[in-house]
Motif scaffolding. Sequence first.
Motif, PDB file in Angstrom:
ATOM      1  N   ARG A  97      21.829  31.783  -6.428  1.00 59.82           N
ATOM      2  CA  ARG A  97      21.999  30.541  -7.721  1.00 59.82           C
ATOM      3  C   ARG A  97      23.229  31.158  -8.376  1.00 59.82           C
ATOM      4  O   ARG A  97      24.113  30.178  -8.704  1.00 59.82           O
ATOM      5  CB  ARG A  97      20.956  31.114  -8.535  1.00 59.82           C
ATOM      6  CG  ARG A  97      19.730  30.496  -8.354  1.00 59.82           C
ATOM      7  CD  ARG A  97      18.360  30.927  -9.216  1.00 59.82           C
ATOM      8  NE  ARG A  97      18.746  30.426 -10.597  1.00 59.82           N
ATOM      9  CZ  ARG A  97      18.253  29.336 -11.144  1.00 59.82           C
ATOM     10  NH1 ARG A  97      18.007  28.292 -10.453  1.00 59.82           N
ATOM     11  NH2 ARG A  97      18.659  29.111 -12.455  1.00 59.82           N
ATOM     12  N   THR A  98      23.907  32.164  -8.206  1.00 57.90           N
ATOM     13  CA  THR A  98      25.083  32.666  -9.005  1.00 57.90           C
ATOM     14  C   THR A  98      26.112  32.177  -8.302  1.00 57.90           C
ATOM     15  O   THR A  98      27.207  31.655  -8.601  1.00 57.90           O
ATOM     16  CB  THR A  98      25.053  34.199  -9.025  1.00 57.90           C
ATOM     17  OG1 THR A  98      24.064  34.683  -9.637  1.00 57.90           O
ATOM     18  CG2 THR A  98      26.370  34.858  -9.815  1.00 57.90           C
ATOM     19  N   LYS A  99      26.065  32.321  -6.929  1.00 54.50           N
ATOM     20  CA  LYS A  99      27.327  31.846  -6.161  1.00 54.50           C
ATOM     21  C   LYS A  99      27.408  30.337  -6.048  1.00 54.50           C
ATOM     22  O   LYS A  99      28.651  29.757  -6.242  1.00 54.50           O
ATOM     23  CB  LYS A  99      27.261  32.326  -4.715  1.00 54.50           C
ATOM     24  CG  LYS A  99      27.362  33.552  -4.218  1.00 54.50           C
ATOM     25  CD  LYS A  99      27.009  34.061  -2.868  1.00 54.50           C
ATOM     26  CE  LYS A  99      27.453  35.404  -2.659  1.00 54.50           C
ATOM     27  NZ  LYS A  99      28.789  35.634  -2.587  1.00 54.50           N
ATOM     28  N   VAL A 100      26.248  29.638  -6.123  1.00 61.71           N
ATOM     29  CA  VAL A 100      26.235  28.073  -6.291  1.00 61.71           C
ATOM     30  C   VAL A 100      26.729  27.831  -7.642  1.00 61.71           C
ATOM     31  O   VAL A 100      27.655  26.660  -7.503  1.00 61.71           O
ATOM     32  CB  VAL A 100      24.698  27.554  -5.915  1.00 61.71           C
ATOM     33  CG1 VAL A 100      24.763  26.110  -6.316  1.00 61.71           C
ATOM     34  CG2 VAL A 100      24.608  27.837  -4.272  1.00 61.71           C
ATOM     35  N   ASN A 101      26.543  28.486  -8.805  1.00 63.98           N
ATOM     36  CA  ASN A 101      26.935  27.929 -10.018  1.00 63.98           C
ATOM     37  C   ASN A 101      28.148  28.222  -9.820  1.00 63.98           C
ATOM     38  O   ASN A 101      28.984  27.417 -10.922  1.00 63.98           O
ATOM     39  CB  ASN A 101      26.239  29.039 -11.010  1.00 63.98           C
ATOM     40  CG  ASN A 101      25.360  28.207 -11.812  1.00 63.98           C
ATOM     41  OD1 ASN A 101      25.187  26.899 -12.114  1.00 63.98           O
ATOM     42  ND2 ASN A 101      24.353  28.788 -12.464  1.00 63.98           N
TER      43      ASN A 101
END
Length: 240
Positions: free
Chosen positions: A122-126
Amino acid sequence: MTAAREAAPETSSILIVDDMEENLVALEAVLGSLAHVVRAQSGEEALKAMLRQEFAVVLIDVMMPGMNGFETAANIKGLDQTKDVPIILLTGAAVDPNYAYHGYTVGAADFLIKPFDPWLLRTKVNVFLDLHRKNHQLVEQAEQLKRLLTADGGRPGVVPAVPDPARTSTEPSYDTDHPSYDTDHAAPQEEPDRLAEIVGQLARLEVLLRDADSSGRTGLADRIVELEKAVERLRTACDT
């Protein structure tokens, strides 16, 4: 291919590509709250989806029958319409050590091994979602400035305040062509001041676009430089 849910036109979208339905369900569960999620179960479906709409980021499973993840990523990077879309490649734990290197050589921005930490994914995609939204804001602001500078055939005139997401301007505008306009009580410095503000806005946009490290955004930055020169000419005309 099915969409996870309907999204507003301005919402960034994520494309997830995997031939296994259970993997698509898992990815959708992790990412569905971040943005609009679109599924594709093959490389061919993914390419068709990317030609139909814009995506902020695409996640591709490496091990797929037919067109595998590496080939899909290479094809995405080979098209002008999709070459700037960031790609995250996903693969299982029993993986060739050279897979990561191969992924980066075909243009992938990141590489994750399953099972992955949902919070990390989620952090990378955000990061890519935020970048996509900010790039759109920059392009929109540049277009607004261009419309302001080319209004009325480019003739020097009163330029309205430049929209700024950080604050809302309440300054009054003046219409010199209106019969009730009183030249004795007009604010003579307002027009040059606003032109100066536009110059500052353009300069900030130029720096942000050049820092984004993309050939398309660099070209836009070059056009902004031309707009800065046009504003300077307007300021000179107003001062004389």
